[in-house]
Design an enzyme around this catalytic site. Structure first.
Site, PDB file in Angstrom:
ATOM      1  N   LYS A  51       0.911  -1.415  -0.297  1.00 11.46           N
ATOM      2  CA  LYS A  51       0.368  -0.242   0.200  1.00 11.46           C
ATOM      3  C   LYS A  51       1.223   1.337  -0.226  1.00 11.46           C
ATOM      4  O   LYS A  51       0.086   2.409  -1.037  1.00 11.46           O
ATOM      5  CB  LYS A  51      -1.277  -0.435   1.574  1.00 11.46           C
ATOM      6  CG  LYS A  51      -2.011  -1.644   0.865  1.00 11.46           C
ATOM      7  CD  LYS A  51      -2.567  -0.948   2.181  1.00 11.46           C
ATOM      8  CE  LYS A  51      -2.114  -1.409   4.051  1.00 11.46           C
ATOM      9  NZ  LYS A  51      -1.463  -2.834   3.823  1.00 11.46           N
ATOM     10  N   THR A  52       2.049   1.652   1.118  1.00 13.43           N
ATOM     11  CA  THR A  52       2.748   2.330   0.620  1.00 13.43           C
ATOM     12  C   THR A  52       3.042   2.078  -0.528  1.00 13.43           C
ATOM     13  O   THR A  52       3.611   4.066  -0.939  1.00 13.43           O
ATOM     14  CB  THR A  52       3.894   2.146   2.154  1.00 13.43           C
ATOM     15  OG1 THR A  52       3.090   1.586   3.390  1.00 13.43           O
ATOM     16  CG2 THR A  52       4.874   3.870   2.130  1.00 13.43           C
ATOM     17  N   THR A 100      -5.936  -1.166   6.659  1.00 16.65           N
ATOM     18  CA  THR A 100      -6.089  -3.692   7.411  1.00 16.65           C
ATOM     19  C   THR A 100      -7.749  -3.235   6.629  1.00 16.65           C
ATOM     20  O   THR A 100      -7.797  -5.165   7.117  1.00 16.65           O
ATOM     21  CB  THR A 100      -5.142  -3.732   7.701  1.00 16.65           C
ATOM     22  OG1 THR A 100      -5.850  -2.890   9.097  1.00 16.65           O
ATOM     23  CG2 THR A 100      -3.690  -3.606   8.112  1.00 16.65           C
ATOM     24  N   ARG A 129       6.214  -8.502   1.903  1.00 12.56           N
ATOM     25  CA  ARG A 129       7.271  -7.863   2.949  1.00 12.56           C
ATOM     26  C   ARG A 129       8.180  -9.426   3.309  1.00 12.56           C
ATOM     27  O   ARG A 129       9.100  -8.821   3.613  1.00 12.56           O
ATOM     28  CB  ARG A 129       6.597  -7.360   3.615  1.00 12.56           C
ATOM     29  CG  ARG A 129       7.429  -7.022   4.900  1.00 12.56           C
ATOM     30  CD  ARG A 129       6.593  -6.477   6.091  1.00 12.56           C
ATOM     31  NE  ARG A 129       7.039  -4.259   5.688  1.00 12.56           N
ATOM     32  CZ  ARG A 129       5.614  -3.765   6.124  1.00 12.56           C
ATOM     33  NH1 ARG A 129       5.146  -4.127   6.543  1.00 12.56           N
ATOM     34  NH2 ARG A 129       5.836  -2.811   5.270  1.00 12.56           N
TER      35      ARG A 129
HETATM   36  N1  LIG Z   1       3.407  -5.862  -5.766  1.00  9.49           N
HETATM   37  C1  LIG Z   1       4.868  -5.578  -5.280  1.00  9.49           C
HETATM   38  N2  LIG Z   1       5.539  -5.086  -6.015  1.00  9.49           N
HETATM   39  C2  LIG Z   1       7.629  -5.264  -5.321  1.00  9.49           C
HETATM   40  N3  LIG Z   1       7.618  -5.079  -4.881  1.00  9.49           N
HETATM   41  C3  LIG Z   1       6.399  -4.853  -3.317  1.00  9.49           C
HETATM   42  C4  LIG Z   1       5.352  -5.045  -4.107  1.00  9.49           C
HETATM   43  N4  LIG Z   1       4.513  -5.106  -2.878  1.00  9.49           N
HETATM   44  C5  LIG Z   1       5.711  -4.597  -1.731  1.00  9.49           C
HETATM   45  N5  LIG Z   1       6.610  -4.823  -2.185  1.00  9.49           N
HETATM   46  C6  LIG Z   1       7.247  -4.580  -1.031  1.00  9.49           C
HETATM   47  O1  LIG Z   1       7.204  -5.236   0.216  1.00  9.49           O
HETATM   48  C7  LIG Z   1       7.209  -4.249   1.064  1.00  9.49           C
HETATM   49  C8  LIG Z   1       6.110  -3.449   2.320  1.00  9.49           C
HETATM   50  O2  LIG Z   1       5.666  -2.663   0.925  1.00  9.49           O
HETATM   51  P1  LIG Z   1       4.995  -2.205   1.578  1.00  9.49           P
HETATM   52  O3  LIG Z   1       5.465  -1.224   2.659  1.00  9.49           O
HETATM   53  O4  LIG Z   1       4.122  -0.563   0.932  1.00  9.49           O
HETATM   54  O5  LIG Z   1       3.595  -2.515   1.973  1.00  9.49           O
HETATM   55  P2  LIG Z   1       1.963  -1.766   3.171  1.00  9.49           P
HETATM   56  O6  LIG Z   1       1.037  -2.629   2.358  1.00  9.49           O
HETATM   57  O7  LIG Z   1       2.408  -0.280   3.322  1.00  9.49           O
HETATM   58  O8  LIG Z   1       2.375  -2.653   4.578  1.00  9.49           O
HETATM   59  P3  LIG Z   1       2.175  -1.393   5.443  1.00  9.49           P
HETATM   60  O9  LIG Z   1       0.526  -1.671   5.863  1.00  9.49           O
HETATM   61  O10 LIG Z   1       2.627  -3.077   6.918  1.00  9.49           O
HETATM   62  O11 LIG Z   1       1.864   0.077   5.774  1.00  9.49           O
HETATM   63  C9  LIG Z   1       8.338  -3.215  -0.355  1.00  9.49           C
HETATM   64  O12 LIG Z   1       9.855  -3.017   0.475  1.00  9.49           O
HETATM   65  C10 LIG Z   1       8.556  -3.292  -1.317  1.00  9.49           C
HETATM   66  O13 LIG Z   1       9.147  -3.053  -2.053  1.00  9.49           O
END
Ligand SMILES: Nc1ncnc2c1ncn2[C@@H]1O[C@H](COP(=O)(O)OP(=O)(O)OP(=O)(O)O)[C@@H](O)[C@H]1O
Length: 361
Positions: free
Chosen positions: A78-79, A172, A231
């Site tokens: 998401k981030t 979430t 992740r």
């Molecule tokens: N679709 C994707 N392709 C490649 N790498 C990804 C992808 N999605 C996530 N990642 C990798 O996974 C890691 C976590 O992603 P991210 O921080 O965006 O998750 P998030 O959903 O925002 O988590 P949170 O809810 O804990 O903030 C990052 O290092 C990112 O590079």
């Protein structure tokens, strides 16, 4: 507190190698591994296609993109996606989170300092305070906020115009958002857990960036243990890289990945020591259940909340454990996964149908 089966993590989760919440090390390396544009972003094909349209249309109009709501479990991107939205719009991004905004004034300060077209990423938007949430309604719809000056009967509302901006909210738990807030997002995307083949792509990409050699089978082995979450895939990759460098020639093969993750007690399906402890107790001590949560927790030597919030969501998602009105019950897949034979009368037992009705068999 109750946690949803699939979309929330619990306290304690970040300490696990297979926890989906970012730990300190993740935060340090994640920036380097984040895809920078929609083409690099692996999987989530529908979300990418829809978002691509939303962003192109906004660029064509020369306007800020519609507000975007991203929902899904931690670590699914998401981030990353919010940063991609800003990059695709050639706009700056401001990152904050619901718990950081306790007062409407905190939000007013952020909103009033946004530049035209800026992306405001609000993580955990479901945890924002009520007054801030109400201020956000007007900001999202009319690009305006009323700043209240003074207290009691003498308080006055001073309207403040805002430049058009794009709010990207992440949660979430989309179900916890009040409908008036949900309705103000022009585009809502639900992020799904990733397929193993998609995680393999994530692993190959990260391996390239980390400059570590990984063969196809090595990536497959790590992907299968990553619980559908990029992740976790990236974190397991780093631990396997350590092992490959210390115990072998640095190249990640299937054998090296399996041996490394055995050291960290992450099995071929992504279960760790805690998950396997819960399942083992359920099968060996209680014949597969049904057994009450408190009894199961005592048997495992863990807090009730740890079993319920940390171990069970993934076991339920994997179809290894069912929460029934009569207690926790192991599924036939649980017996098979631990290589145990269910007693007569249990689902999955040879010749016995037992409680198959519980699983709709
Ligand atoms: N679709 C994707 N392709 C490649 N790498 C990804 C992808 N999605 C996530 N990642 C990798 O996974 C890691 C976590 O992603 P991210 O921080 O965006 O998750 P998030 O959903 O925002 O988590 P949170 O809810 O804990 O903030 C990052 O290092 C990112 O590079």
């Amino acid at each position: 507190m109750n946690w949803d089966d699939t979309t929330e993590t619990a306290p304690g989760d970040p300490e696990r190698l297979v926890g989906s919440v970012a730990d300190g090390e993740d935060q340090a390396v994640e920036a380097a591994l984040r895809p920078k544009d929609l083409h690099e972003f692996v999987g989530q094909a529908k979300v990418r296609e829809q978002l691509d349209l939303v962003l192109r249309a906004a660029r064509t109009r020369g306007a800020a993109a519609d507000h975007v709501l991203l929902s899904g479990a931690p670590g699914l991107g998401k981030t990353t996606l919010s940063m991609i939205i800003a990059a695709e719009m050639s706009a700056p991004i401001r990152i904050t989170s619901g718990p950081a905004i306790q007062h409407a004034g905190d939000l007013a300060a952020i909103l009033s300092s946004l530049q035209e077209g800026e992306v405001l990423f609000l993580d955990e938007i479901h945890r924002m305070s009520r007054p801030a949430e109400e201020m956000l309604y007007m900001a999202m719809e009319d690009f305006r906020v009323d700043v209240i000056v003074g207290k009691g009967p003498g308080a006055t509302a001073i309207p403040l115009e805002l430049p058009p901006f794009t709010l990207v909210g992440a949660t979430t738990r989309a179900g916890l958002l009040p409908p008036p807030l949900r309705d103000r997002f022009g585009f809502t995307a639900h992020m799904e857990f990733y397929e193993p083949a998609e995680l393999e792509q994530v692993i190959h990409r990260s391996a390239r960036l980390l400059d570590v050699e990984t063969d196809a089978e090595g990536a497959t082995e790590i992907a299968g243990r990553s619980r559908g979450t990029p992740r976790i895939a990236n974190r397991l990759l780093r631990r396997v890289r350590d092992y490959a460098q210390v115990k072998a020639d640095g190249v990640i093969t299937r054998d090296i990945a399996a041996r490394a993750l055995a050291v960290y007690e992450v099995d071929e399906r992504g279960l760790d020591r805690l998950d396997r402890g819960v399942l083992t107790a359920l099968l060996k001590l209680f014949g597969g259940g049904p057994v009450g949560l408190s009894t199961l927790a005592v048997a495992v030597g863990e807090e009730r909340e740890t079993v319920e919030e940390v171990a069970e969501p993934f076991l339920v998602r994997e179809g290894l454990l069912a929460r029934t009105p009569r207690g926790r019950v192991a599924t036939p897949a649980a017996w098979a996964h631990l290589g145990l034979t269910p007693p007569q009368g249990q689902p999955g037992a040879a010749g016995g149908t037992g409680q198959q009705g519980l699983f709709g068999a």
